[in-house]
Design an enzyme around this catalytic site. Structure first.
Site, PDB file in Angstrom:
ATOM      1  N   GLU A 179       2.807  -6.112   7.786  1.00 49.73           N
ATOM      2  CA  GLU A 179       1.616  -5.074   7.711  1.00 49.73           C
ATOM      3  C   GLU A 179       2.204  -5.386   9.798  1.00 49.73           C
ATOM      4  O   GLU A 179       1.810  -4.164   9.876  1.00 49.73           O
ATOM      5  CB  GLU A 179       0.531  -5.513   7.274  1.00 49.73           C
ATOM      6  CG  GLU A 179      -0.517  -5.342   6.390  1.00 49.73           C
ATOM      7  CD  GLU A 179       0.009  -6.602   5.611  1.00 49.73           C
ATOM      8  OE1 GLU A 179      -0.553  -6.239   4.130  1.00 49.73           O
ATOM      9  OE2 GLU A 179       0.943  -7.034   5.707  1.00 49.73           O
ATOM     10  N   GLY A 187      -0.200  -5.671   0.298  1.00 51.41           N
ATOM     11  CA  GLY A 187      -0.955  -5.764  -0.683  1.00 51.41           C
ATOM     12  C   GLY A 187      -0.828  -6.253  -1.997  1.00 51.41           C
ATOM     13  O   GLY A 187      -1.613  -6.961  -2.610  1.00 51.41           O
ATOM     14  N   ALA A 241       0.497  -1.798  -0.054  1.00 49.34           N
ATOM     15  CA  ALA A 241      -0.045   0.295  -0.106  1.00 49.34           C
ATOM     16  C   ALA A 241       0.548   1.435  -0.041  1.00 49.34           C
ATOM     17  O   ALA A 241       2.211   0.876   0.543  1.00 49.34           O
ATOM     18  CB  ALA A 241      -1.107   0.161   0.825  1.00 49.34           C
ATOM     19  N   GLU A 299      -1.707  -9.908  -1.347  1.00 52.33           N
ATOM     20  CA  GLU A 299      -2.576 -10.082  -0.491  1.00 52.33           C
ATOM     21  C   GLU A 299      -3.739 -10.047  -2.346  1.00 52.33           C
ATOM     22  O   GLU A 299      -4.245 -10.246  -2.885  1.00 52.33           O
ATOM     23  CB  GLU A 299      -2.940  -8.963  -0.483  1.00 52.33           C
ATOM     24  CG  GLU A 299      -3.622  -8.934   0.481  1.00 52.33           C
ATOM     25  CD  GLU A 299      -3.732  -7.949   2.183  1.00 52.33           C
ATOM     26  OE1 GLU A 299      -4.105  -8.316   2.807  1.00 52.33           O
ATOM     27  OE2 GLU A 299      -3.362  -7.123   1.198  1.00 52.33           O
TER      28      GLU A 299
END
Length: 255
Positions: free
Chosen positions: A129, A106, A61, A109
């Protein structure tokens, strides 16, 4: 554009294009949802590739953007984040992730939203994270655990460590490791082969597997039975069976 979409030979490539690391800011997240919905609608798109380019898939991110958000802002944004990734995961066509370089947070993911993952031998994947005092928020705690099992998922999520391509392969986090220069070519070959297959049967297989994993075995068998019997109403089923009887297996041409 920070994300592009090109279609060739029935294969649509969704490519991240935000140098240098393809940080997944809000604009990219929303664009991914739009393109996933477009890929779902378009009949000329029979399979999809997720790609970040030759150097990096996505390093995660946009931390600077997230740092500026308070609790209220993230409460409002978090569903949009998950909805974007869910839209990719629910494309009712075969989806392959072509992973080069970093696929972290991300980025990892996003790769988890694919049906199949081909990684470069220089790839590094992980969910770091926890090192920010957070947990994955775009599906990582759910999709990773379902893919590689809860204990292995907890190891990666609890520690935030990165794994290289070969360990990712051993964990089941990726499905194939190839030379970096071959990643996109291999992904396109996988997708192009399936693009020639029976679209409704492929959709039925994907939805039966994915929906079945979310429920009990009896409900899963009902989902499978309904799709299986429903496919007997399709022209592709007629073509496939007629070709098998007259010419042998693997020679049918599907519409």
């Amino acid at each position: 554009m920070t994300v592009t979409f090109e279609v060739r030979d029935g294969v649509g490539t969704i490519q991240l294009d935000r140098p240098p690391m393809n940080a997944l800011d809000v604009a990219i997240q929303d664009r991914l949802r739009e393109l996933a919905e477009e890929a779902t609608r378009r009949e000329d798109v029979r399979a999809v590739i997720l790609y970040g380019g030759e150097k990096v898939f996505a390093a995660g991110a946009d931390i600077k953007e997230m740092q500026a958000m308070d609790h209220t802002a993230m409460v409002l944004r978090s569903k949009g984040l998950q909805d974007a990734f869910t839209a990719v995961a629910r494309i009712p066509k075969p989806v392959v992730a072509a992973v080069t370089g970093y696929a972290l947070g991300g980025g990892c993911e996003l790769a988890l939203c694919a049906d199949f993952r081909i990684a470069a031998d220089n790839a590094k994947l992980g969910q770091p994270e926890i090192l920010l005092g957070l947990i994955p928020g775009a599906g990582g705690t759910q999709r990773l655990a379902r893919l590689i099992g809860p204990s292995r998922a907890k190891d990666l999520i609890f520690t935030g460590r990165m794994v290289k391509a070969e360990e990712a392969l051993a964990l089941g986090l990726v499905d194939r490791v190839v030379r970096a220069a071959e990643v996109y070519e291999q992904a396109h070959a996988w997708a192009a082969r399936l693009a020639k297959g029976p679209a409704l049967a492929l959709r039925a297989a994907k939805e039966s597997i994915d929906a079945g994993l979310e429920t009990d075995i009896d409900t899963g068998l009902t989902i499978e039975r309904n799709w299986f019997s429903g496919l007997f109403a399709t022209e592709d089923r007629e073509r496939g069976m007629r070709s098998f009887v007259e010419e042998g297996p693997g020679k049918a041409t599907f519409r």
